[in-house]
Write an enzyme that holds these catalytic residues in place. Structure first.
Site, PDB file in Angstrom:
ATOM      1  N   ASN A 173       0.848  -1.200   0.034  1.00 50.10           N
ATOM      2  CA  ASN A 173       0.083   0.173  -0.176  1.00 50.10           C
ATOM      3  C   ASN A 173       0.738   1.255  -0.058  1.00 50.10           C
ATOM      4  OD1 ASN A 173      -3.068  -0.325   0.113  1.00 50.10           O
ATOM      5  ND2 ASN A 173      -2.234  -1.991   1.595  1.00 50.10           N
ATOM      6  N   ARG A 183       3.317  -0.899  27.712  1.00 52.23           N
ATOM      7  CA  ARG A 183       2.503  -0.240  26.555  1.00 52.23           C
ATOM      8  C   ARG A 183       2.546   1.351  26.730  1.00 52.23           C
ATOM      9  NH1 ARG A 183       0.705  -1.279  21.135  1.00 52.23           N
ATOM     10  NH2 ARG A 183       1.190  -3.439  21.516  1.00 52.23           N
ATOM     11  N   ASN A 191      -7.109   4.975   7.814  1.00 54.79           N
ATOM     12  CA  ASN A 191      -6.797   3.366   7.863  1.00 54.79           C
ATOM     13  C   ASN A 191      -7.460   2.718   6.661  1.00 54.79           C
ATOM     14  OD1 ASN A 191      -5.806   1.024   8.970  1.00 54.79           O
ATOM     15  ND2 ASN A 191      -7.771   0.453   9.705  1.00 54.79           N
ATOM     16  N   HIS A 195      -8.717  -0.686   5.382  1.00 54.67           N
ATOM     17  CA  HIS A 195      -9.037  -2.178   5.933  1.00 54.67           C
ATOM     18  C   HIS A 195      -9.711  -3.026   4.844  1.00 54.67           C
ATOM     19  CE1 HIS A 195     -10.212  -5.136   9.087  1.00 54.67           C
ATOM     20  NE2 HIS A 195     -11.293  -5.351   8.456  1.00 54.67           N
ATOM     21  N   ASP A 227     -11.933   0.050  13.642  1.00 56.62           N
ATOM     22  CA  ASP A 227     -12.400  -0.129  12.581  1.00 56.62           C
ATOM     23  C   ASP A 227     -13.950   0.474  12.474  1.00 56.62           C
ATOM     24  OD1 ASP A 227     -10.310  -1.451  11.609  1.00 56.62           O
ATOM     25  OD2 ASP A 227     -11.300  -3.321  11.778  1.00 56.62           O
ATOM     26  N   GLN A 234      -7.640  -4.747  -6.647  1.00 60.47           N
ATOM     27  CA  GLN A 234      -8.436  -4.250  -7.377  1.00 60.47           C
ATOM     28  C   GLN A 234      -9.083  -3.022  -6.320  1.00 60.47           C
ATOM     29  OE1 GLN A 234     -11.552  -7.046  -8.552  1.00 60.47           O
ATOM     30  NE2 GLN A 234     -10.059  -8.239  -9.658  1.00 60.47           N
ATOM     31  N   GLU A 252      -7.577  -2.142  -2.570  1.00 56.40           N
ATOM     32  CA  GLU A 252      -6.746  -1.029  -1.648  1.00 56.40           C
ATOM     33  C   GLU A 252      -5.796  -0.223  -2.354  1.00 56.40           C
ATOM     34  OE1 GLU A 252      -5.078  -3.331   1.562  1.00 56.40           O
ATOM     35  OE2 GLU A 252      -6.150  -5.223   1.021  1.00 56.40           O
TER      36      GLU A 252
HETATM   37  C1  GRF Z   1      -3.251  -4.864   3.742  1.00 54.38           C
HETATM   38  O1  GRF Z   1      -4.245  -5.797   3.346  1.00 54.38           O
HETATM   39  C2  GRF Z   1      -4.057  -3.838   4.377  1.00 54.38           C
HETATM   40  O2  GRF Z   1      -5.556  -3.733   4.028  1.00 54.38           O
HETATM   41  C3  GRF Z   1      -3.955  -4.726   6.016  1.00 54.38           C
HETATM   42  O3  GRF Z   1      -2.823  -4.962   6.080  1.00 54.38           O
HETATM   43  C4  GRF Z   1      -2.170  -5.358   4.853  1.00 54.38           C
HETATM   44  C5  GRF Z   1      -1.064  -4.554   4.554  1.00 54.38           C
HETATM   45  O4  GRF Z   1      -0.270  -5.122   3.335  1.00 54.38           O
HETATM   46  N1  GRF Z   1      -4.494  -3.618   6.898  1.00 54.38           N
HETATM   47  P1  GRF Z   1       0.844  -4.292   2.897  1.00 54.38           P
HETATM   48  O5  GRF Z   1       1.867  -4.026   3.969  1.00 54.38           O
HETATM   49  O6  GRF Z   1       0.480  -2.639   2.429  1.00 54.38           O
HETATM   50  O7  GRF Z   1       1.424  -4.798   1.662  1.00 54.38           O
END
Ligand code: GRF
Length: 210
Positions: free
Chosen positions: A14, A66, A108, A110, A151, A179, A181
């Protein structure tokens, strides 16, 4: 310029989609000022370095508890004071103090159509395993603002992806990435950078409808 920090934990595909979109001019008015990861071995960090983006590793494991990690993480973010924080496959829960401080400035991605297959325990491949177990015919991805819930923040954009009969979790994960993300996240950043989104009463409007 939208000063943006991207948080990553793993492969960083991503992050790569965002970098590619910036290079291609599909994201404008945006300056990626840093990438931060909880995982020193994340491939995402190599991608950032290749692009000359400064990176920081901050892992809960390096802190006694934490609370002290959360403080260090929030302090780092306050030091940068970005206009936007993008969680791009980031597996660490965002501290409440950070959510408060950066309210409306954290997004974020998801890998499901929220509110399906989301919340505690739904991350990575587990999301796709559950979608296949339930037998849904359509899944997808969601970009949302981050609030104190898991979420649960206002939904910015969603894209549906077909489930095929012989899918494995890995195949489905890849299709959802390709398709949905890698399309949604760059588009959202460009929308925010160019002032196209408005939030009202927990709903996001595109094109200044409110
Ligand atoms: C993705 O599927 C994202 O939606 C999820 O973790 C994955 C991360 O993939 N939260 P990358 O590190 O961007 O390849």
């Amino acid at each position: 310029m939208l000063r943006t920090v991207v948080c990553v934990s793993g492969g960083g595909t991503n992050l790569q989609a965002i970098l590619d979109a910036m290079d291609a001019g599909r994201i404008t008015n945006t300056d990626m000022i840093a990438v931060i990861s909880n995982n020193a071995g994340a491939k995402a960090l190599e991608r950032a370095r290749k692009h000359g983006i400064p990176d920081v590793v901050l892992s809960p494991r390096d802190y006694p508890d934490r609370e002290s990690f959360n403080r260090a993480f929030t302090d780092k973010m306050c030091e940068w004071d970005p206009d936007l924080i993008v969680l791009a496959g980031f597996l660490v829960r965002i501290p409440e103090s950070m959510v408060e401080k950066f309210s409306g400035r954290i997004v974020n991605i998801h890998p499901s159509l929220i509110p399906s297959f989301c919340g505690v325990g739904y991350y990575g491949l587990k999301v796709h395993e559950e979608a296949l177990r339930r037998g849904v015919k359509v899944t997808g991805a969601t970009v949302h603002f981050v609030n104190e819930g898991m979420d649960e923040g206002p939904i910015i954009a969603q894209k549906a992806v077909a489930v095929e009969e012989d899918d494995t979790p890995e195949i489905l994960q890849r299709r959802v990435m390709e398709q949905a993300e890698w399309v949604l996240l760059p588009q959202t950043i460009d929308d925010i950078a160019n002032g196209r989104l408005t939030v009202k009463d927990g709903h996001v409007y595109r094109g200044g409808k409110v």
